[in-house]
Design an enzyme around this catalytic site. Structure first.
Site, short mmCIF file in Angstrom:
data_model
loop_
_atom_site.label_atom_id
_atom_site.label_comp_id
_atom_site.label_asym_id
_atom_site.label_seq_id
_atom_site.Cartn_x
_atom_site.Cartn_y
_atom_site.Cartn_z
CB THR A 138 -0.91 0.05 1.24
OG1 THR A 138 -0.09 0.15 2.41
CG2 THR A 138 -1.81 -1.19 1.37
CG HIS A 139 0.40 4.40 1.35
ND1 HIS A 139 -0.31 5.57 1.29
CD2 HIS A 139 -0.30 3.59 2.19
CE1 HIS A 139 -1.38 5.49 2.07
NE2 HIS A 139 -1.39 4.29 2.63
CB SER B 216 19.23 0.49 -25.55
OG SER B 216 20.03 1.61 -25.83
CE LYS C 271 17.89 0.78 -21.05
NZ LYS C 271 17.08 1.08 -19.88
CG ASN D 189 14.70 -0.85 -22.77
OD1 ASN D 189 15.23 -0.87 -21.65
ND2 ASN D 189 15.23 -0.23 -23.81
CD GLU E 73 8.87 1.07 -21.40
OE1 GLU E 73 9.29 2.22 -21.24
OE2 GLU E 73 9.52 0.17 -21.94
CD GLN F 279 -19.63 11.52 -42.43
OE1 GLN F 279 -20.61 11.34 -43.16
NE2 GLN F 279 -18.61 12.26 -42.80
CE LYS G 233 -20.57 5.69 -38.84
NZ LYS G 233 -20.74 7.14 -39.00
N1 ARG Z 1 -22.12 8.86 -43.45
C1 ARG Z 1 -23.20 9.36 -42.68
C2 ARG Z 1 -22.94 9.15 -41.18
O1 ARG Z 1 -22.15 8.33 -40.84
C3 ARG Z 1 -24.47 8.68 -43.07
C4 ARG Z 1 -25.69 9.45 -42.76
C5 ARG Z 1 -25.83 10.57 -43.67
N2 ARG Z 1 -27.11 11.18 -43.48
C6 ARG Z 1 -27.33 12.40 -43.93
N3 ARG Z 1 -28.50 12.87 -43.65
N4 ARG Z 1 -26.43 13.08 -44.56
O2 ARG Z 1 -23.51 9.82 -40.35
#
Ligand code: ARG
Length: 470
Positions: free
Chosen positions: A169-170, A291, A297, A299, A304, A336, A339
């Site tokens: 601990t610590h 290294s 070394k 590593n 890391e 959009q 993603k």
């Molecule tokens: N590529 C767009 C997205 O991932 C698809 C939806 C587009 N819709 C629109 N009303 N322009 O959001």
């Protein structure tokens, strides 16, 4: 600005009719997402197939047209799949997004009938569906990898129930613990991570398709049918929510951030344990590097990097939350941007899970060094106080007495475990043979038999529990 490359050709985009010209090259480049969302390709095809089948079943399209569309989509699936298998990139950079690309390919495969697929559908519900489906599938793969890591933790823990190392601990020696117990602490962290994923599955597998652009549609859909085809639990209850909810991505990112945190704590311990000062652990040559200047070394780079990449997941969570904050209902093009952070975090965490398992599998534990580091570390002091408390001395008073004993040892350069019964008795008359016995580090560890404790009997029970959840 580069020259206007716009136009209304359905061969490149899906919405040209209303426009006299179109976006310029720079604008197209700024707004296309195919470089990222190509990863939705198979889920998009699956979603379209389910949608087409439903349109046919509901007589919104003729059965022939629906079947033709399904046939065409399978052709597109084959084309893309084959190109990817050959290591080619089938996704052209000048198409707006993966949904447009697939529809364009469908038209190339079956002609004008392709134009019927988008009946009663918008890209807004289409993208939300494809994203959910992709993440559900990737989440399942991640859960599998997490359980493989857990299996390796368990496998490495089982033979080490009796191996002692300093529990901290610590970052100071506190009490000796079993190496198995220490490893299993991570097992339970990853168990919670996996439970979080499986709880999230309930919510990610809810179907937006049928929400259309935002308000639903006048066509007589069977959304339950589409949900079932795609393995979703049910259609979403509200079309506005359906196209604009991204909680599922944020939830995943928060789960990924926790995984990354857990992985980074373990990685940090690997770094410390493999440092020569400790020498508790030796990593294989496969996960370490040398290294360019210091020939001696070795590593722990992989550890890391795992530790360092935690920021990717947390950063992605913050990025996504910032993007969603304050967006009015329903779909906005900002979304959009959802993603890239998710795939970035997902790939990073998945690789870290895999490499942690690989690293742990090959690592050599040096139990001699672990046990040697306990010598004279006073991590047995609590048990000496407990011994007095068990003889009726109030614990606070016992604590004070043992504090003096520790000071005495420090002043005279003695190890607590080396004090003879006589020497102990001189410090307090209530010390006896038992006091001497409890001072052994092994006794200290063995005594901790409370449920969830580090005593070997408790650890063995814990291992049985771990086996049942895996
Ligand atoms: N590529 C767009 C997205 O991932 C698809 C939806 C587009 N819709 C629109 N009303 N322009 O959001």
């Amino acid at each position: 600005m580069s020259k206007n490359t716009g136009g209304s050709s359905y061969d490149k985009k899906l919405w040209g009719g209303r426009f006299e010209s179109g976006p310029t090259g720079d604008v197209i480049q700024f707004s296309t997402s195919i470089g990222i969302d190509w990863r939705l390709w198979e889920a998009d095809i699956d979603g379209s197939i389910a949608h087409a089948k439903m349109l046919g079943k509901q007589s919104i399209l003729t059965e022939q047209d629906a079947a033709e569309i399904v046939r065409g989509l399978e052709i597109v699936r084959k084309q893309i799949g084959e190109a990817l298998a050959k290591g080619e990139n089938p996704f052209p950079i000048d198409v707006e997004d993966v949904h447009s690309f697939i529809e364009i390919q469908l038209k190339a495969a079956i002609g004008v009938t392709a134009g019927r697929l988008h009946t009663a559908r918008s890209r807004n519900d289409q993208v939300a569906t494809a994203f959910r489906l992709t993440l559900a599938r990737e989440g399942e793969a991640l859960a599998k990898e997490l359980s493989q890591l857990q299996a390796i933790l368990l496998k490495r823990a089982e033979p080490e129930v009796e191996t002692m190392l300093p529990g901290l601990t610590h970052f100071q020696h506190a009490q000796p613990v079993s190496l198995a117990h220490h490893l299993l602490a991570y097992f339970w962290m990853f168990q919670r991570d996996r439970e979080r994923l499986s709880d999230w599955m309930k919510r990610v597998r809810v179907l937006p398709l049928g929400s259309a652009a935002l308000a639903g549609t006048s066509f007589p859909l069977d959304r339950g049918f589409v949900a079932k085809e795609l393995g979703f639990h049910r259609p979403c209850e509200n079309s506005l929510d359906g196209v604009s909810d991204r909680d599922f991505a944020l939830e995943l990112l928060s789960g990924l951030s926790l995984m990354a945190l857990h992985l980074s704590r373990m990685a940090e311990e690997f770094v410390i344990w493999s440092a020569p000062e400790h020498g508790f652990l030796e990593l294989t040559d496969q996960v370490t590097t040398g290294s360019s200047i210091m020939p001696q070394k070795k590593n722990p780079d992989v550890s890391e990097l795992i530790r360092g990449r935690t920021g990717r997941a947390i950063g992605a969570l913050v990025q996504m939350a910032t993007m969603m904050k304050g967006l009015p209902l329903s779909y906005n093009r900002d979304m959009q941007e959802d993603k890239e952070p998710v795939f970035y975090a997902l790939d990073s965490v998945r690789a870290s899970v895999r490499l942690t398992a690989f690293m742990l599998e090959g690592a050599k534990f040096h139990s001699g060094k672990m046990e040697a580091s306990l010598s004279g570390d006073f991590s047995n002091a609590t048990d000496l106080a407990d011994d007095l408390a068990k003889k009726g001395v109030p614990f606070r008073e016992a604590h004070e007495i043992v504090g003096h004993v520790v000071r005495h040892c420090l002043n005279s350069n003695l190890k607590l475990e080396d004090l003879s019964v006589e020497a102990l008795k001189k410090l307090d008359t209530r010390f006896d043979e038992t006091s001497k016995k409890v001072l052994l580090h092994r006794s200290v560890m063995e005594a901790r038999t409370s449920e969830g404790g580090t005593g070997p009997s408790a650890v063995r029970t814990q291992i049985e529990k771990a086996k049942t959840v895996l």
